[in-house]
Design a protein around this motif. Structure first.
Motif, PDB file in Angstrom:
ATOM      1  N   GLU A 182       0.743  -1.039   0.493  1.00 56.96           N
ATOM      2  CA  GLU A 182       0.023  -0.075  -0.174  1.00 56.96           C
ATOM      3  C   GLU A 182       1.108   1.318  -0.336  1.00 56.96           C
ATOM      4  N   TYR A 183       0.123   2.791  -0.295  1.00 51.80           N
ATOM      5  CA  TYR A 183       1.250   3.393  -0.855  1.00 51.80           C
ATOM      6  C   TYR A 183       1.304   4.419   0.158  1.00 51.80           C
ATOM      7  N   MET A 184       1.898   4.792   1.008  1.00 54.35           N
ATOM      8  CA  MET A 184       2.356   5.962   2.126  1.00 54.35           C
ATOM      9  C   MET A 184       2.080   7.391   1.167  1.00 54.35           C
ATOM     10  N   PRO A 185       1.661   7.675   2.094  1.00 58.38           N
ATOM     11  CA  PRO A 185       1.660   9.666   1.283  1.00 58.38           C
ATOM     12  C   PRO A 185       2.603  10.200   1.729  1.00 58.38           C
ATOM     13  N   ASN A 186       3.018   9.632   3.207  1.00 55.08           N
ATOM     14  CA  ASN A 186       4.197  10.534   3.963  1.00 55.08           C
ATOM     15  C   ASN A 186       5.458   9.979   4.427  1.00 55.08           C
ATOM     16  N   ARG A 187       5.446   8.787   3.348  1.00 55.36           N
ATOM     17  CA  ARG A 187       7.023   8.277   3.192  1.00 55.36           C
ATOM     18  C   ARG A 187       7.282   6.950   4.355  1.00 55.36           C
ATOM     19  N   SER A 188       8.462   7.515   4.021  1.00 56.37           N
ATOM     20  CA  SER A 188       8.979   7.114   5.387  1.00 56.37           C
ATOM     21  C   SER A 188       8.931   7.779   6.814  1.00 56.37           C
ATOM     22  N   LEU A 189       9.579   7.572   7.860  1.00 54.53           N
ATOM     23  CA  LEU A 189       9.188   8.837   9.067  1.00 54.53           C
ATOM     24  C   LEU A 189      10.767   9.438   9.457  1.00 54.53           C
ATOM     25  N   ASP A 190      11.987   8.419   9.041  1.00 54.08           N
ATOM     26  CA  ASP A 190      13.577   9.507   8.512  1.00 54.08           C
ATOM     27  C   ASP A 190      13.191  10.298   7.441  1.00 54.08           C
ATOM     28  N   THR A 191      12.487  10.488   6.168  1.00 54.50           N
ATOM     29  CA  THR A 191      12.638  11.550   5.227  1.00 54.50           C
ATOM     30  C   THR A 191      11.898  12.765   6.157  1.00 54.50           C
ATOM     31  N   ILE A 192      11.110  12.450   6.956  1.00 53.17           N
ATOM     32  CA  ILE A 192      10.390  13.990   7.990  1.00 53.17           C
ATOM     33  C   ILE A 192      11.186  14.337   8.910  1.00 53.17           C
ATOM     34  N   LEU A 193      11.316  13.402   9.582  1.00 53.30           N
ATOM     35  CA  LEU A 193      12.185  13.909  11.658  1.00 53.30           C
ATOM     36  C   LEU A 193      13.704  14.500  11.472  1.00 53.30           C
ATOM     37  N   PHE A 194      14.628  13.970  10.201  1.00 52.46           N
ATOM     38  CA  PHE A 194      15.838  14.175  10.047  1.00 52.46           C
ATOM     39  C   PHE A 194      15.450  15.641   8.734  1.00 52.46           C
ATOM     40  N   ASN A 195      14.474  15.782   8.300  1.00 53.40           N
ATOM     41  CA  ASN A 195      14.396  17.109   7.832  1.00 53.40           C
ATOM     42  C   ASN A 195      14.541  18.428   8.385  1.00 53.40           C
ATOM     43  N   GLU A 227      13.313  21.147   7.675  1.00 50.04           N
ATOM     44  CA  GLU A 227      12.072  21.862   6.951  1.00 50.04           C
ATOM     45  C   GLU A 227      10.682  21.282   8.096  1.00 50.04           C
ATOM     46  N   LYS A 228      10.977  19.629   6.862  1.00 49.61           N
ATOM     47  CA  LYS A 228       9.651  18.810   7.024  1.00 49.61           C
ATOM     48  C   LYS A 228       9.089  18.260   8.663  1.00 49.61           C
ATOM     49  N   LYS A 229      10.514  18.850   9.182  1.00 47.55           N
ATOM     50  CA  LYS A 229       9.965  18.002  10.452  1.00 47.55           C
ATOM     51  C   LYS A 229       9.095  18.801  11.016  1.00 47.55           C
ATOM     52  N   LYS A 230       9.464  20.497  10.903  1.00 50.42           N
ATOM     53  CA  LYS A 230       8.485  21.148  11.483  1.00 50.42           C
ATOM     54  C   LYS A 230       6.502  20.839  11.187  1.00 50.42           C
ATOM     55  N   GLU A 231       6.614  19.187  10.629  1.00 53.30           N
ATOM     56  CA  GLU A 231       5.478  19.195  10.576  1.00 53.30           C
ATOM     57  C   GLU A 231       4.665  18.152  11.657  1.00 53.30           C
ATOM     58  N   LEU A 232       5.332  17.833  12.320  1.00 55.67           N
ATOM     59  CA  LEU A 232       5.454  16.855  13.670  1.00 55.67           C
ATOM     60  C   LEU A 232       5.445  17.511  15.151  1.00 55.67           C
ATOM     61  N   ASP A 233       5.006  17.940  14.818  1.00 57.08           N
ATOM     62  CA  ASP A 233       4.088  18.595  16.661  1.00 57.08           C
ATOM     63  C   ASP A 233       4.056  17.162  17.615  1.00 57.08           C
ATOM     64  N   TRP A 234       4.091  17.613  18.546  1.00 55.71           N
ATOM     65  CA  TRP A 234       4.575  16.736  19.960  1.00 55.71           C
ATOM     66  C   TRP A 234       2.926  15.919  20.339  1.00 55.71           C
ATOM     67  N   GLY A 235       2.000  16.321  19.370  1.00 57.97           N
ATOM     68  CA  GLY A 235       1.152  15.443  18.781  1.00 57.97           C
ATOM     69  C   GLY A 235       1.289  14.393  18.125  1.00 57.97           C
ATOM     70  N   LYS A 236       0.969  14.490  16.898  1.00 59.87           N
ATOM     71  CA  LYS A 236       1.724  14.009  15.660  1.00 59.87           C
ATOM     72  C   LYS A 236       2.899  13.109  16.318  1.00 59.87           C
ATOM     73  N   ARG A 237       4.159  12.804  16.597  1.00 62.52           N
ATOM     74  CA  ARG A 237       5.114  12.252  17.231  1.00 62.52           C
ATOM     75  C   ARG A 237       4.758  11.419  18.532  1.00 62.52           C
ATOM     76  N   LEU A 238       3.597  11.461  19.511  1.00 66.06           N
ATOM     77  CA  LEU A 238       3.007  11.149  20.409  1.00 66.06           C
ATOM     78  C   LEU A 238       2.486   9.409  19.741  1.00 66.06           C
ATOM     79  N   LYS A 239       1.684   9.651  18.935  1.00 65.74           N
ATOM     80  CA  LYS A 239       0.782   9.183  18.119  1.00 65.74           C
ATOM     81  C   LYS A 239       1.213   8.519  17.482  1.00 65.74           C
TER      82      LYS A 239
END
Length: 576
Positions: free
Chosen positions: A431-444, A446-458
């Motif tokens: 299945e396709y995951m629109p937000n790709r893998s966690l490392d592509t957001i977490l270690f970027n 600019e992109k890691k700003k998308e991960l607020d504390w609620g999303k990180r806990l989720k």
């Protein structure tokens, strides 16, 4: 009016279980004049009762508030969740029918369902309730981990019968429409919902209408199996009836001779035409004539059958020669073969889906090869993992991943859509995951700003649930051995799904640890006893999970190995 009966058992998904279901399954039944709601109190005895104004009561109220809000904000009008801690925890599921007018109507229905559930089943810890436009389930047992398809269902039987002369044709028309509507639901990857209409040549019942739905987070295979099982009750439970339905945890269907859903039917079948019964051959008088006629028939038929068998043997031999690699790859047990055969995809289909593996469709590259984005003919988006000729991942790893993922079903594990083994290709389709893998957001940055504390806990909670399923709740006890940020995929709502089971190991029932001479995985995530001595267990995954949690909280990548003293990795920084 018949009083509801409690179901006798929990369905365990396995080959041949349809027969067991037909023998042992007892649904709850409602009469024609019983309007909704249709409650089921304590479907899993002994669920027990709670006391008024207790922590249980408070958590049910909190669950009601969160589910009511979440279901209205979901595009599929579906939500699950939990509130509280063990032993006062409550799990919930809320689903609105696909034709509900809007999110506000859905929210109102679920809010009413919570009140109705507590009125119909006061102080019960485990309740299901069905309304025309929505259904609700809450329990102190984590039923969200079940992939048991139906288990508890509520049967609606309309007591009115069609005329005796038209009953057989009517039942056939209903079966055709309900099954076609179910197929439409299975193919709807976003909502798992379908409605249908069919003409019927009867003055009193000129048309038949049907509706079917599955929980939107269920796979197409689970939806198909679930609907198939409850629709299988049509001949026995609904013979000659002008309406009825079965409502379950994960799927439901209903049919009537009047339009009971909103909007135009999504599926329109032509006028039902009853096929005339096959005519019987005329009886020939005279034993000699009959004998001669039989001899002539055999003289024609037997050589024909022999020729067909010969052709079949030749075709089978050729097919076996064309697929030596696939046969060597596929598992040998009948259960595994059945799992895999249902997932086989044509290479031509995948070439079209990915524009012949166009570089512009590439999502990523790893030691195994390339991953491409694709779209199947039914508009389902997929991620195509194509094993390269020089890949470090061998047949053993790919076979392990294929067999494991095909058998595992959990909302926090990536879902396998299919596999292709043609023309020396080894391809897994997910299945396709629109937000790709966690490392592509977490270690970027600019992109890691998308991960607020609620999303990180989720994300942390979702990974934990997936691991718990692998270690304790699945039919197989599995150690992943390569849990890391790049193997955590995120869907549109940032729900995490564990992927890449190429290094996973299955443990026996009482086995707690094992030792390997081949250390495989990713340094920095490996537990010290595994990296140094090859000793691994479920604790190894827990160590990797701990590293992941640190990365998610700090937004910093862990690095380094265990054979130097100069490493300044995340673990050392945190411990100092």
């Amino acid at each position: 009016m018949a009083k509801p009966h409690r179901p006798l058992f929990t369905y365990l998904a396995a080959v041949g279980a349809t027969f067991l279901f037909a023998v042992l399954y007892v649904p709850l039944t409602a009469a024609e004049d019983e309007p909704p709601p249709w409650p089921i109190c304590g479907p899993y005895p002994p669920s027990g009762n709670y006391t008024p104004n207790s922590t249980y009561q408070a958590n049910i109220n909190l669950l009601a508030a969160s589910l009511t809000k979440n279901v209205s904000s979901s595009p599929a009008l579906y939500a699950t969740g939990s509130v509280g801690d063990v032993p006062y925890i409550f799990y919930g599921q809320a689903l609105c029918r696909g034709d509900v007018a809007n999110a506000s109507a859905c929210e109102s229905c679920i809010a009413t369902a919570f009140l109705g559930a507590q009125q119909a089943c006061p102080l019960y810890k485990d309740v299901m309730i069905f309304y025309d436009l929505c259904q609700l389930r809450f329990s102190n047992r984590n039923f969200l981990l079940d992939d048991d398809y139906t288990v508890t269902t509520y049967m609606l039987q309309r007591s009115q019968l069609v005329g005796a002369s038209a009953a057989a044709a009517f039942d056939a028309a209903v079966g055709l429409l309900v099954n076609a509507t179910a197929d439409h639901s299975v193919g709807d990857s976003s909502r798992r919902f379908g409605t249908g209409e069919e003409g019927f040549n009867d003055r009193r019942n000129p048309k038949i209408y049907a509706l079917s739905q599955c929980a939107p987070d269920k796979t197409a295979d689970v939806c198909r199996t679930c609907l198939g099982m409850i629709i299988g009750q049509l001949p026995e439970s609904f013979r000659g009836r002008t309406g009825g339905g079965i409502f379950g945890v994960w799927c439901n269907f209903r049919y009537e001779v009047y339009p009971f859903f909103s909007g135009r039917p999504l599926l329109q079948l032509p006028q039902f035409v009853e096929r005339p019964p096959a005519s019987s051959p005329p009886v020939t008088r005279g034993g000699e004539k009959t004998k001669n006629r039989t001899g002539k028939v055999l003289a024609i038929v037997m050589p024909t059958i022999a020729a067909i068998l010969a052709i079949a043997v030749v075709c089978f031999s050729c097919w076996r020669r064309r697929r030596p690699e696939a046969d060597a790859f596929l598992p040998s047990t009948s259960d595994d073969i059945q799992h895999i055969d249902s997932l086989l995809l044509d290479l031509a289909t995948l070439r079209v889906a990915t524009d012949d593996f166009d570089e512009r469709k590439m999502l990523g590259k790893g030691g195994f090869g390339m991953v491409y984005k694709g779209v199947l003919p039914d508009s389902q988006e997929i991620a195509v993992k194509r094993l390269g000729q020089t890949s470090r991942q061998g047949i053993g790893e790919l076979k392990s991943e294929l067999v494991l993922v095909a058998k595992l079903h959990h909302k926090n594990l990536v879902r396998l859509v299919g596999v292709c083994l043609e023309e020396h290709e080894k391809i897994l389709v997910y299945e396709y995951m629109p937000n790709r893998s966690l490392d592509t957001i977490l270690f970027n940055f600019e992109k890691k700003k998308e991960l607020d504390w609620g999303k990180r806990l989720k994300i942390i909670n979702g990974i934990a649930r997936g691991l718990q399923y692998l270690h304790e709740d699945s039919q197989l006890k599995i150690v992943h051995r390569d849990l890391k940020a790049s193997n955590i995929l995120l869907d549109l709502d940032y729900n995490p799904k564990i992927s890449d089971f190429g290094l996973a190991k299955i443990f026996g029932g009482d086995q707690s640890e094992d030792v390997t001479r081949r250390i495989a995985g990713t340094y920095g995530y490996m537990a010290p006893e595994y990296a140094m001595r090859g000793q691994y267990s479920t604790k190894s995954d827990v160590f990797s999970f701990g590293v992941l949690v640190l990365e998610i909280v700090t937004g910093r990548r862990n690095s380094g190995s265990y054979n130097t003293e100069q490493d300044v990795d995340l673990l050392n920084l945190v411990s100092t």
